[in-house]
Design an enzyme around this catalytic site. Structure first.
Site, short mmCIF file in Angstrom:
data_model
loop_
_atom_site.label_atom_id
_atom_site.label_comp_id
_atom_site.label_asym_id
_atom_site.label_seq_id
_atom_site.Cartn_x
_atom_site.Cartn_y
_atom_site.Cartn_z
N LYS A 59 1.05 -1.25 -0.02
CA LYS A 59 -0.07 0.13 0.03
C LYS A 59 0.84 1.25 0.00
O LYS A 59 1.69 1.24 0.76
CB LYS A 59 -0.63 0.11 1.25
CG LYS A 59 -1.90 1.31 1.34
CD LYS A 59 -2.99 1.30 2.34
CE LYS A 59 -2.48 1.69 3.56
NZ LYS A 59 -3.65 1.71 4.88
N ARG A 102 -9.95 -1.44 7.80
CA ARG A 102 -9.10 -2.54 8.43
C ARG A 102 -8.51 -1.98 9.88
O ARG A 102 -8.21 -2.79 10.66
CB ARG A 102 -7.96 -2.96 7.44
CG ARG A 102 -6.97 -1.90 6.91
CD ARG A 102 -6.03 -1.51 7.98
NE ARG A 102 -4.64 -1.04 7.66
CZ ARG A 102 -3.80 -0.34 8.17
NH1 ARG A 102 -4.21 0.21 9.06
NH2 ARG A 102 -2.66 -0.28 7.57
N GLN A 157 -10.84 8.12 11.37
CA GLN A 157 -10.57 7.04 11.93
C GLN A 157 -11.73 6.80 13.15
O GLN A 157 -12.19 5.57 13.32
CB GLN A 157 -9.21 6.58 12.46
CG GLN A 157 -8.32 6.82 11.07
CD GLN A 157 -8.48 6.16 9.99
OE1 GLN A 157 -8.92 4.83 10.24
NE2 GLN A 157 -8.38 6.41 8.81
N GLY A 165 -3.54 6.24 16.65
CA GLY A 165 -2.62 7.36 15.97
C GLY A 165 -1.32 7.38 15.87
O GLY A 165 -0.89 7.98 14.91
N ASP A 223 1.48 6.19 14.20
CA ASP A 223 2.02 5.45 13.11
C ASP A 223 3.50 5.85 12.28
O ASP A 223 3.63 5.73 11.17
CB ASP A 223 1.01 5.24 12.26
CG ASP A 223 0.46 6.49 11.66
OD1 ASP A 223 0.77 7.49 12.02
OD2 ASP A 223 -0.50 6.52 10.63
N LYS A 272 5.41 10.41 17.24
CA LYS A 272 3.89 10.73 17.46
C LYS A 272 3.68 9.98 18.98
O LYS A 272 4.24 8.71 19.09
CB LYS A 272 3.10 9.96 16.41
CG LYS A 272 2.69 10.73 15.22
CD LYS A 272 1.74 10.50 14.40
CE LYS A 272 1.41 10.86 13.11
NZ LYS A 272 0.59 10.28 12.41
N SER A 326 -1.78 -0.40 18.00
CA SER A 326 -2.05 -0.95 16.61
C SER A 326 -1.31 -0.01 15.60
O SER A 326 -1.99 1.03 15.29
CB SER A 326 -3.44 -0.95 16.67
OG SER A 326 -4.15 -1.33 15.25
N1 LIG Z 1 -2.51 2.70 13.04
C1 LIG Z 1 -3.02 2.73 11.73
O1 LIG Z 1 -3.27 1.58 11.23
C2 LIG Z 1 -3.49 4.01 11.41
C3 LIG Z 1 -4.37 4.16 10.05
C4 LIG Z 1 -4.93 5.16 9.64
C5 LIG Z 1 -4.49 6.41 10.12
N2 LIG Z 1 -3.76 6.35 11.35
C6 LIG Z 1 -3.27 7.47 12.33
O2 LIG Z 1 -4.46 7.95 13.08
C7 LIG Z 1 -4.09 9.31 13.31
C8 LIG Z 1 -5.91 9.86 12.83
O3 LIG Z 1 -6.13 9.70 11.59
P1 LIG Z 1 -7.39 10.55 10.85
O4 LIG Z 1 -7.43 9.89 9.68
O5 LIG Z 1 -8.64 10.18 11.84
O6 LIG Z 1 -7.13 11.98 11.09
P2 LIG Z 1 -8.14 13.27 10.90
O7 LIG Z 1 -7.45 14.45 10.56
O8 LIG Z 1 -9.16 12.68 10.45
O9 LIG Z 1 -8.55 13.35 12.70
C9 LIG Z 1 -7.69 13.65 13.69
C10 LIG Z 1 -8.30 13.96 14.98
O10 LIG Z 1 -7.14 14.47 15.95
C11 LIG Z 1 -7.37 15.85 16.06
N3 LIG Z 1 -6.28 16.51 15.79
C12 LIG Z 1 -5.58 17.11 14.69
N4 LIG Z 1 -4.41 17.60 14.96
C13 LIG Z 1 -4.07 17.15 16.38
C14 LIG Z 1 -2.91 17.24 17.20
N5 LIG Z 1 -1.82 17.79 16.69
N6 LIG Z 1 -3.01 16.80 18.41
C15 LIG Z 1 -4.16 16.37 18.84
N7 LIG Z 1 -5.27 16.07 18.12
C16 LIG Z 1 -5.02 16.46 16.89
C17 LIG Z 1 -8.47 16.30 14.97
O11 LIG Z 1 -9.28 17.46 15.54
C18 LIG Z 1 -9.21 15.06 14.86
O12 LIG Z 1 -10.09 14.84 15.99
C19 LIG Z 1 -3.41 9.89 12.38
O13 LIG Z 1 -1.88 9.98 13.13
C20 LIG Z 1 -2.92 8.79 11.30
O14 LIG Z 1 -1.87 8.88 10.84
C21 LIG Z 1 -3.15 5.19 11.93
#
Ligand SMILES: NC(=O)c1ccc[n+]([C@@H]2O[C@H](COP(=O)([O-])OP(=O)(O)OC[C@H]3O[C@@H](n4cnc5c(N)ncnc54)[C@H](O)[C@@H]3O)[C@@H](O)[C@H]2O)c1
Length: 348
Positions: A71, A114, A142, A246, A248, A252, A319
């Site tokens: 991916k 997923r 997410q 979050g 990843d 972070k 995760s």
């Molecule tokens: N572990 C995994 O498999 C996986 C998969 C997808 C995304 N992610 C990670 O999950 C996280 C969230 O992704 P998303 O797509 O929901 O993002 P998003 O931008 O849609 O949502 C982010 C959320 O966090 C808040 N936010 C934004 N900046 C912030 C900061 N600096 N500090 C605290 N909160 C903050 C936002 O207001 C919102 O509620 C990202 O870090 C992304 O990389 C991880």
């Protein structure tokens, strides 16, 4: 000439349902921990710091699946100004026997489904069975899928609290829409499932007080891009389960590293979690050592390692998101698309 199936977002949304994706993700974890899967190193490249980057997660699934693939996720921040998506994911699947490409799929919905399923698997195996209160930290993309999948596997949840670290109004807006989204996007796949309908028909409450809500929560899911801890050690009650999504990328962090010193810790992949997951900072700061990590979630599912040991224990599932989740979900999507005659076939 090889025939390759191309699946776009719209078709993938039509094809995938949360219960089956949870099963697929669980299977991906068990393959990993039964020597049936290899994970390749992540490739990351920054085109322009703070403006554009990309990463490639890839791996090989043996056994019945017998596929390999990748991916590629690119982030081009300025795309928003051009009315284009800033994050774009593309998945490619290849036949493990011949190396021939089998499919090219859009990665966005697969990632959400997923990732939600991964979080749910963590809660299913590690949270207390009598957990009633869920705290969602983050109200973005997410968060919805985390809640949908968690409610699907858990049986006693009565209240979901949602906290947004940036703006309380985002959490209010999220809660106002949550039930309708669950109905339209998740439940619509299971028309007569009254049990699931009842599980989704609970209270969604926006919270601005993360300290108080942490103390109330039986399960806490974090899904923000934060680089500093949002939850402090002293706020956490006994028996809480954390699913950390979050983190990843290097640096972070969503929860206080000291929570790790009092918790039973599981990860999806030891190497990946140590470098880019929530586990990275506690390891770097010396709060825990690698030996303090109880195991990988696949081992708990397989029963080769015990999960939670007591009701009072704090558990963590870090995760980070491994390629196997994407590859097996994509392979499953290709299979059902072929059965239903959906997708575009291209001769390469
Ligand atoms: N572990 C995994 O498999 C996986 C998969 C997808 C995304 N992610 C990670 O999950 C996280 C969230 O992704 P998303 O797509 O929901 O993002 P998003 O931008 O849609 O949502 C982010 C959320 O966090 C808040 N936010 C934004 N900046 C912030 C900061 N600096 N500090 C605290 N909160 C903050 C936002 O207001 C919102 O509620 C990202 O870090 C992304 O990389 C991880």
């Amino acid at each position: 000439m090889n025939k390759v199936i191309i699946l776009n977002e719209e078709t993938i949304k039509e094809l995938l349902d949360i219960k089956n994706v949870i099963k697929v993700v669980e299977q991906a974890y068990t393959l990993k921990n039964s020597d049936q899967a290899d994970l390749f190193p992540i490739i990351t490249h920054i085109f322009e710091p703070g403006k554009a980057d990309m990463d490639i997660k890839s791996g090989h699934l043996k056994g019945n699946a017998n596929i390999f693939g990748l991916k590629l996720v690119s982030w081009f921040g300025e795309n928003i100004k051009k009315n284009l998506p800033d994050v774009i994911g593309t998945i490619m699947i290849f036949d493990g026997k011949t190396g021939i490409p089998l499919g090219i799929l859009s990665g966005e919905h697969i990632t959400c489904m997923r990732t939600g399923s991964a979080g749910a698997v963590g809660s299913k195996y590690l949270a207390r069975k009598d957990s009633e209160t869920l705290l969602m930290v983050g109200a973005g993309h997410q968060a919805f899928f985390q809640i949908a999948a968690a409610l699907t596997v858990l049986n006693q949840i009565k209240k979901v609290m949602v906290y947004d670290p940036i703006d309380y109004k985002f959490a209010v807006d999220f809660c106002n829409k949550a039930k309708l989204r669950l109905k339209n996007e998740i439940l619509s796949k299971y028309k007569d499932d009254k049990i699931l309908a009842k599980k989704y028909d609970i209270d969604f409450v926006a919270t601005g007080d993360i300290e108080k809500s942490t103390g109330e929560a039986d399960i806490i899911i974090t899904a923000t891009p934060s680089y500093k801890p949002l939850i402090k050690e002293g706020w956490v009650k006994k028996g809480t389960h954390f699913t950390c999504i979050g983190a990843d990328m290097e640096g972070k962090q969503e929860i206080d590293e000291n929570i790790f010193s009092m918790a039973r810790i599981f990860v999806d992949d030891l190497e990946q979690a140590s470098h880019v997951g929530e586990t990275e900072i506690p390891l770097k700061k010396g709060v825990i050592k690698k030996e303090d990590i109880a195991g990988e979630i696949g081992e708990v599912i397989l029963g080769t390692k015990p999960g939670r040991l007591s009701d009072d224990e704090i558990t963590i599932f870090d995760s980070t998101g491994i390629a196997h989740q994407d590859l097996l979900t994509a392979t499953y999507t290709i299979k059902i698309a072929q059965e239903k005659g959906l997708g575009t076939i291209v001769k390469l």
